[in-house]
Scaffold this motif. Sequence first.
Motif, PDB file in Angstrom:
ATOM      1  N   VAL A   1       0.877  -1.173   0.057  1.00 21.05           N
ATOM      2  CA  VAL A   1      -0.132  -0.122   0.006  1.00 21.05           C
ATOM      3  C   VAL A   1       0.861   1.208   0.011  1.00 21.05           C
ATOM      4  N   ASP A   2       0.905   1.706  -1.243  1.00 21.21           N
ATOM      5  CA  ASP A   2       1.841   3.183  -1.344  1.00 21.21           C
ATOM      6  C   ASP A   2       3.350   2.918  -1.003  1.00 21.21           C
ATOM      7  N   ALA A   3       3.944   3.796  -0.214  1.00 20.47           N
ATOM      8  CA  ALA A   3       5.503   3.435  -0.016  1.00 20.47           C
ATOM      9  C   ALA A   3       6.266   2.774  -1.023  1.00 20.47           C
ATOM     10  N   PRO A   4       6.419   3.268  -2.374  1.00 14.49           N
ATOM     11  CA  PRO A   4       6.921   2.578  -3.509  1.00 14.49           C
ATOM     12  C   PRO A   4       8.213   2.125  -3.361  1.00 14.49           C
ATOM     13  N   ASP A   5       8.783   3.132  -2.574  1.00 19.53           N
ATOM     14  CA  ASP A   5      10.355   3.009  -2.540  1.00 19.53           C
ATOM     15  C   ASP A   5      10.657   1.779  -1.570  1.00 19.53           C
ATOM     16  N   PHE A   6       9.817   1.357  -0.568  1.00 17.18           N
ATOM     17  CA  PHE A   6       9.872   0.169   0.073  1.00 17.18           C
ATOM     18  C   PHE A   6       9.383  -0.918  -0.554  1.00 17.18           C
ATOM     19  N   ASN A   7       7.977  -0.857  -1.093  1.00 13.89           N
ATOM     20  CA  ASN A   7       7.359  -1.836  -1.524  1.00 13.89           C
ATOM     21  C   ASN A   7       7.687  -2.690  -2.915  1.00 13.89           C
ATOM     22  N   LEU A   8       7.905  -1.518  -4.037  1.00 11.04           N
ATOM     23  CA  LEU A   8       8.122  -2.031  -5.145  1.00 11.04           C
ATOM     24  C   LEU A   8       9.378  -3.251  -5.203  1.00 11.04           C
ATOM     25  N   GLY A   9      10.408  -2.929  -4.512  1.00  8.94           N
ATOM     26  CA  GLY A   9      11.541  -4.090  -4.547  1.00  8.94           C
ATOM     27  C   GLY A   9      11.102  -5.352  -3.919  1.00  8.94           C
ATOM     28  N   LEU A  10      10.234  -5.049  -2.814  1.00 10.97           N
ATOM     29  CA  LEU A  10       9.849  -6.403  -2.138  1.00 10.97           C
ATOM     30  C   LEU A  10       8.882  -6.994  -2.851  1.00 10.97           C
ATOM     31  N   GLU A  11       8.042  -6.335  -3.690  1.00 10.18           N
ATOM     32  CA  GLU A  11       7.074  -7.029  -4.538  1.00 10.18           C
ATOM     33  C   GLU A  11       7.751  -7.948  -5.661  1.00 10.18           C
ATOM     34  N   ALA A  12       8.699  -7.056  -6.113  1.00 10.48           N
ATOM     35  CA  ALA A  12       9.474  -7.951  -7.362  1.00 10.48           C
ATOM     36  C   ALA A  12      10.054  -9.165  -6.868  1.00 10.48           C
ATOM     37  N   ASP A  13      10.761  -9.129  -5.686  1.00  6.48           N
ATOM     38  CA  ASP A  13      11.303 -10.377  -5.162  1.00  6.48           C
ATOM     39  C   ASP A  13      10.318 -11.484  -4.874  1.00  6.48           C
TER      40      ASP A  13
ATOM     41  N   LYS B   1       9.765  -0.616 -13.246  1.00  5.78           N
ATOM     42  CA  LYS B   1       9.731  -1.317 -11.905  1.00  5.78           C
ATOM     43  C   LYS B   1       8.523  -1.747 -11.354  1.00  5.78           C
ATOM     44  N   ILE B   2       7.406  -1.115 -11.737  1.00  6.74           N
ATOM     45  CA  ILE B   2       6.110  -1.429 -11.532  1.00  6.74           C
ATOM     46  C   ILE B   2       5.810  -2.711 -12.180  1.00  6.74           C
ATOM     47  N   ARG B   3       6.074  -2.605 -13.526  1.00  2.00           N
ATOM     48  CA  ARG B   3       5.841  -3.736 -14.435  1.00  2.00           C
ATOM     49  C   ARG B   3       6.407  -5.126 -13.695  1.00  2.00           C
ATOM     50  N   ARG B   4       7.513  -4.921 -13.258  1.00  4.47           N
ATOM     51  CA  ARG B   4       8.378  -6.324 -12.725  1.00  4.47           C
ATOM     52  C   ARG B   4       7.663  -6.626 -11.556  1.00  4.47           C
ATOM     53  N   SER B   5       7.216  -5.572 -10.700  1.00  7.72           N
ATOM     54  CA  SER B   5       6.878  -5.822  -9.186  1.00  7.72           C
ATOM     55  C   SER B   5       5.335  -6.214  -9.122  1.00  7.72           C
ATOM     56  N   ALA B   6       4.370  -5.832  -9.880  1.00  8.95           N
ATOM     57  CA  ALA B   6       3.196  -6.044  -9.570  1.00  8.95           C
ATOM     58  C   ALA B   6       2.512  -6.914 -10.418  1.00  8.95           C
ATOM     59  N   ASP B   7       1.602  -7.797 -10.071  1.00  7.31           N
ATOM     60  CA  ASP B   7       0.465  -8.570 -11.051  1.00  7.31           C
ATOM     61  C   ASP B   7      -0.513  -7.500 -11.247  1.00  7.31           C
TER      62      ASP B   7
ATOM     63  N   ARG C   1      -0.714   1.316 -21.323  1.00  7.39           N
ATOM     64  CA  ARG C   1       0.187   1.576 -22.189  1.00  7.39           C
ATOM     65  C   ARG C   1       1.490   0.937 -22.013  1.00  7.39           C
ATOM     66  N   HIS C   2       1.920   0.678 -20.878  1.00  4.01           N
ATOM     67  CA  HIS C   2       3.023  -0.223 -20.489  1.00  4.01           C
ATOM     68  C   HIS C   2       2.810  -1.709 -20.251  1.00  4.01           C
ATOM     69  N   GLY C   3       1.821  -2.229 -20.515  1.00  4.94           N
ATOM     70  CA  GLY C   3       1.663  -3.437 -20.264  1.00  4.94           C
ATOM     71  C   GLY C   3       1.206  -3.841 -19.018  1.00  4.94           C
ATOM     72  N   ILE C   4       0.750  -2.906 -18.200  1.00  6.60           N
ATOM     73  CA  ILE C   4       0.479  -3.273 -16.585  1.00  6.60           C
ATOM     74  C   ILE C   4      -0.968  -3.348 -16.377  1.00  6.60           C
ATOM     75  N   GLU C   5      -1.370  -4.666 -15.703  1.00  6.93           N
ATOM     76  CA  GLU C   5      -3.011  -4.785 -15.385  1.00  6.93           C
ATOM     77  C   GLU C   5      -3.392  -3.889 -14.364  1.00  6.93           C
ATOM     78  N   ALA C   6      -4.387  -3.133 -14.508  1.00  8.87           N
ATOM     79  CA  ALA C   6      -4.703  -2.134 -13.443  1.00  8.87           C
ATOM     80  C   ALA C   6      -6.271  -1.907 -13.362  1.00  8.87           C
TER      81      ALA C   6
END
Length: 387
Positions: free
Chosen positions: A96-108, A134-140, A155-160
């Motif tokens: 939830v938000d906090a992208p600097d913390f969460n996106l890297g964790l989500e990717a792993d 980074k969002i594309r790699r991290s989030a389903d 446009r970047h292939g990210i489901e939302a």
Amino acid sequence: MNASPRVAMVAGETSGDLLAGLLLDGMQSHWPALQSFGIGGPQMARRGFEAWWPSEKLAVHGYSMEVLRRLRELLSIRKSLRSDLLKNRPDVFIGVDAPDFNLGLEADLRAAGIKTVHFVCPSIWAWRADRVEKIRRSADHVLCIFPFEPELLARHGIEATYVGHPLAGVIPMVPDRSAARAQLGLQDADEVVAILPGSRSSEIQYIAKPFFEAAALIRQARPAIKLVVPAVPALQSRIAQVAQECGLQDAVQIVAGQSHAVLAACDATLIASGTATLEAALFKRPMVIAYHMQPLSWWLMRRKQLQPWVGLPNILCGEFVVPELIQDAATPEALCAATLDWLDARRHNPSRISALEQRFTVLHESLLRNTPRLAADAIQKILAPTA
């Protein structure tokens, strides 16, 4: 689908805790026996969330030394959390938000086969467009709170999915000013300015003093003015100290929390840029948006800025509907003058206030959706077994 899914969540700061609490409401309507755990705050705890660390641990601000001082601790928390989640795999992870913390964790976690959802699209339309990869790699899947975001991500292939902004459902379309004033011990005839210097320690460090110096100047011009400050309880004593240093110890009403009551009650607000500015817009209140940060942080952020606006109301309206005084422009004199301009408009140019209120009403309507249900529906689809 798991009849009782296990959901790991990380929410940073007060705003993330509020958003995550509403999301938990929606998920628990689908799955009453839902198990949730990770990093969260009091709103999440009220929904039975098991907080392994408190959300304020992630409350960092800007770049450079502000973050570097906390970096080792933050990396340690993320490493421990990642290890725990990989050993004891949840059905889904929701950052939830906090992208600097969460996106890297989500990717792993996603690379390890765990479903991941990011709630609140990072502001790639305002600054840091480089984050899209980074969002594309991290989030389903990304749950978006602004209506234009899913098309941009597609446009970047990210489901939302656009789920609306949760605050639009919490804040009434027509706020009850009289009731809010009664709650705060104010009279209907009072002229009231709300001062919101932020919910982070670093914001208090950089913006509280100019705000209170401006408030002292406002009081000179309007001796009967009522100055009300909603404070995060952990920062209340520090805010009171700054007010005292500015000679306002007996002139400012500092209340613990109650930011919504304060915004509903005020005639205008002097407010730090952030989610609170959107709350002020949903309360249909005139505002002066200001921000000040460590100079290197500002320089780095400004280089990545994609739009002329900083405040959310202006970004969403696509023009400067309210003034912004950022960094060196945020002098006490300028803050005072801009706030008095709104107060003068209430007395002498009410049509200007009415026009702003109508603009904010249209904005409110565009953001109003059943966010808990829409978000939970999207998560339910992600958790559904594939054929």
